[in-house]
Design a protein around this motif. Sequence first.
Motif, short mmCIF file in Angstrom:
data_model
loop_
_atom_site.label_atom_id
_atom_site.label_comp_id
_atom_site.label_asym_id
_atom_site.label_seq_id
_atom_site.Cartn_x
_atom_site.Cartn_y
_atom_site.Cartn_z
N GLY A 32 29.42 40.57 39.24
CA GLY A 32 30.45 39.70 38.32
C GLY A 32 30.53 38.25 38.62
N GLU A 36 37.56 40.19 38.57
CA GLU A 36 37.76 41.10 37.44
C GLU A 36 36.80 41.37 36.72
N GLU A 37 35.74 40.64 36.49
CA GLU A 37 34.35 41.00 35.93
C GLU A 37 33.82 41.85 36.90
N MET A 41 32.24 45.59 36.01
CA MET A 41 30.93 45.84 36.21
C MET A 41 30.56 47.03 37.09
#
Length: 83
Positions: A32, A36-37, A41
């Motif tokens: 990511g 957050e990503e 993921m």
Amino acid sequence: MKNLTYRIVLKEEPEGGFTVTVPSLPGCVTYGKDMEEAYLMAKEAILAYLESQAKHGEAITDDTNTFEGVLNLEYGQAASIDL
């Protein structure tokens, strides 16, 4: 539906972003661009892994009964282990 728990390890990469591994699911790795990503993921990667396990009739395991700690120690040439 069953609640499952998985430990994830996020490693910050020199070029930016985070590589995420799931130790209890061999080969389950994702990336990511930010924290957050990376979490999103990781969730997607774990769900895909579980779908593959179910498709192949493999047992679904998680980290519910896994305990983790951190051990700090000093290491040197004269180090020994005292029990």
